[in-house]
Scaffold this motif. Sequence first.
Motif, mmCIF file in Angstrom:
data_model
loop_
_atom_site.group_PDB
_atom_site.id
_atom_site.type_symbol
_atom_site.label_atom_id
_atom_site.label_comp_id
_atom_site.label_asym_id
_atom_site.label_seq_id
_atom_site.Cartn_x
_atom_site.Cartn_y
_atom_site.Cartn_z
ATOM 1 N N SER A 75 -0.043 -37.433 -75.272
ATOM 2 C CA SER A 75 -0.003 -36.419 -74.660
ATOM 3 C C SER A 75 0.978 -35.621 -74.225
ATOM 4 O O SER A 75 1.557 -36.355 -73.732
ATOM 5 N N THR A 77 1.637 -32.379 -71.370
ATOM 6 C CA THR A 77 0.981 -31.320 -71.151
ATOM 7 C C THR A 77 1.941 -30.251 -70.477
ATOM 8 O O THR A 77 3.134 -30.265 -70.947
ATOM 9 N N ARG A 103 -8.793 -30.885 -70.258
ATOM 10 C CA ARG A 103 -9.280 -32.213 -68.998
ATOM 11 C C ARG A 103 -10.183 -31.707 -68.086
ATOM 12 O O ARG A 103 -9.312 -30.108 -66.917
#
Length: 108
Positions: A75, A77, A103
Amino acid sequence: IRNYFNRIACMIQKNKGCLCENLATVWLQEKGFYVFKGSQTHCPIDLVAVHPTTLDYHYFDVKMVGKRKDGSIISRTARIKDKRVQILSVDLTNKKCRIVPKRSAQWS
């Protein structure tokens, strides 16, 4: 095809990032957007895409898809905590792009 994957594996990280940005630019242009690239090397926004008729704009932080040894995706960011910046994920091995859905988690 095998030679292509060997070349990607041997590329230095900076070149992989440039290739990801170029693939993302072409992908957004194929979707009909005007695309503007950042001119600074350490900018939190890599691309700005503008819709030609509505002039809606989108800020993108381009990230290369990273995978663990077991094949699961790492993941990523954004570099800044701003809700307007979206992550555009680029898979170099398959030459595919996607906009990562936001999200609902709150920033701390």
